[in-house]
Write a protein that holds these residues in place. Structure first.
Motif, short mmCIF file in Angstrom:
data_model
loop_
_atom_site.label_atom_id
_atom_site.label_comp_id
_atom_site.label_asym_id
_atom_site.label_seq_id
_atom_site.Cartn_x
_atom_site.Cartn_y
_atom_site.Cartn_z
N ALA A 102 -5.11 -16.79 -4.70
CA ALA A 102 -3.75 -16.90 -4.13
C ALA A 102 -3.39 -18.09 -3.46
N SER A 103 -4.53 -18.65 -2.77
CA SER A 103 -4.55 -19.95 -2.22
C SER A 103 -4.39 -21.12 -2.97
N MET A 104 -5.50 -20.90 -4.16
CA MET A 104 -5.36 -22.05 -5.08
C MET A 104 -3.95 -22.07 -5.84
N ILE A 105 -3.39 -20.88 -6.16
CA ILE A 105 -2.15 -20.96 -6.78
C ILE A 105 -0.88 -21.57 -6.13
N SER A 106 -1.21 -21.36 -4.93
CA SER A 106 -0.21 -22.14 -3.96
C SER A 106 -0.47 -23.51 -3.85
N ILE A 107 -1.77 -24.10 -4.01
CA ILE A 107 -1.97 -25.34 -4.06
C ILE A 107 -1.68 -26.09 -5.24
N ILE A 108 -1.57 -25.19 -6.27
CA ILE A 108 -1.30 -25.83 -7.70
C ILE A 108 0.24 -25.78 -7.63
N PHE A 109 0.91 -24.98 -7.12
CA PHE A 109 2.47 -24.99 -7.04
C PHE A 109 2.81 -26.21 -6.20
N GLY A 110 2.22 -26.22 -5.05
CA GLY A 110 2.42 -27.54 -4.24
C GLY A 110 1.93 -29.02 -5.01
N TYR A 111 1.14 -28.94 -5.63
CA TYR A 111 0.64 -30.21 -6.53
C TYR A 111 1.84 -30.47 -7.55
N ASP A 112 2.20 -29.50 -8.19
CA ASP A 112 3.23 -29.59 -9.23
C ASP A 112 4.42 -30.36 -8.67
N THR A 113 4.70 -29.70 -7.53
CA THR A 113 6.14 -30.32 -6.85
C THR A 113 5.98 -31.81 -6.50
N GLY A 114 4.83 -32.12 -5.96
CA GLY A 114 4.49 -33.45 -5.62
C GLY A 114 4.44 -34.39 -6.83
N VAL A 115 3.87 -33.94 -8.00
CA VAL A 115 3.80 -34.97 -9.18
C VAL A 115 5.33 -35.03 -9.58
N MET A 116 5.95 -33.75 -9.59
CA MET A 116 7.30 -33.88 -10.34
C MET A 116 8.19 -34.64 -9.21
N SER A 117 7.94 -34.81 -8.01
CA SER A 117 8.97 -35.66 -7.31
C SER A 117 8.53 -37.17 -7.59
N GLY A 118 7.10 -37.65 -7.87
CA GLY A 118 6.99 -38.90 -7.90
C GLY A 118 7.37 -39.31 -9.42
N ALA A 119 7.44 -38.15 -10.51
CA ALA A 119 7.95 -38.55 -11.80
C ALA A 119 9.37 -38.47 -11.99
N MET A 120 10.29 -38.03 -11.37
CA MET A 120 11.66 -38.00 -11.22
C MET A 120 12.12 -39.46 -11.36
N ILE A 121 11.64 -40.31 -10.63
CA ILE A 121 12.27 -41.75 -10.76
C ILE A 121 11.95 -42.30 -12.41
N PHE A 122 10.93 -41.89 -12.81
CA PHE A 122 10.55 -42.68 -14.30
C PHE A 122 11.42 -41.75 -15.29
N ILE A 123 11.51 -40.38 -15.07
CA ILE A 123 12.23 -39.46 -15.90
C ILE A 123 13.81 -39.98 -15.60
N LYS A 124 14.25 -40.25 -14.89
CA LYS A 124 15.75 -40.46 -14.56
C LYS A 124 16.06 -41.74 -15.46
N LYS A 125 15.26 -42.85 -14.99
CA LYS A 125 15.38 -43.99 -15.68
C LYS A 125 15.05 -43.83 -17.25
N ASP A 126 13.86 -43.29 -17.79
CA ASP A 126 13.82 -43.16 -19.26
C ASP A 126 14.62 -42.35 -19.90
N LEU A 127 14.79 -41.08 -19.59
CA LEU A 127 15.71 -40.27 -20.14
C LEU A 127 17.10 -40.42 -19.96
N LYS A 128 17.89 -41.31 -18.92
CA LYS A 128 19.17 -41.46 -18.40
C LYS A 128 19.75 -40.16 -18.08
N VAL A 129 19.14 -39.49 -17.16
CA VAL A 129 19.96 -37.97 -16.63
C VAL A 129 20.41 -38.15 -15.22
N ASN A 130 21.43 -37.51 -14.99
CA ASN A 130 21.94 -37.66 -13.64
C ASN A 130 21.35 -36.67 -12.34
N ASP A 131 21.66 -36.88 -11.32
CA ASP A 131 20.98 -36.44 -10.02
C ASP A 131 20.96 -34.78 -10.38
#
Length: 126
Positions: free
Chosen positions: A32-61
């Motif tokens: 259960a702890s490992m799953i929580s860590i993976i969810f947190g990691y996914d959230t962190g990676v996604m927040s860093g990737a949002m900048i590039f996704i927004k620019k490359d795919l031209k999506v709104n907020d």
């Protein structure tokens, strides 16, 4: 009873003899702890990737927010579907199906040319 063999109760075998920790409960807590860590990691990676996704795919907020926030909704849908799928296919094939869906979702997210495909890949990978 054969000589040299000791009779061990189920409680002692599972670590429930009151003298130590319950190995099964400890294993469940670790998973259960490992799953929580993976969810947190996914959230962190996604927040860093949002900048590039927004620019490359031209999506709104709003689309970016949906993309990041859909994680828990997808996990809920997967959780609700897994019980019936496991009853129908069995535990082993349910894990195989989940692995295939994760692989397909990851490939879709990696090669997504537009927002709907990216969202579909995100949905499948959860």
């Amino acid at each position: 009873m054969e000589e040299g063999k000791e009779v061990v109760s189920m409680e002692e075998e599972n670590g429930e003899n009151g003298e130590g920790i319950n190995k099964y409960a400890c294993g469940c807590a670790v998973v259960a702890s490992m799953i929580s860590i993976i969810f947190g990691y996914d959230t962190g990676v996604m927040s860093g990737a949002m900048i590039f996704i927004k620019k490359d795919l031209k999506v709104n907020d709003t689309q970016i927010s949906v993309l990041a926030g859909i994680l828990n909704v997808c996990a809920l849908v997967g959780f609700l579907a897994t019980g019936r799928t496991s009853d129908f296919l069995g535990r082993r094939y349910t894990i195989v199906l989940a692995s295939i869906m994760f692989l397909v979702g990851s490939v879709l997210m990696g090669y997504a040319p537009n927002y709907p495909i990216l969202l579909t890949g995100r949905y499948l990978s959860k």
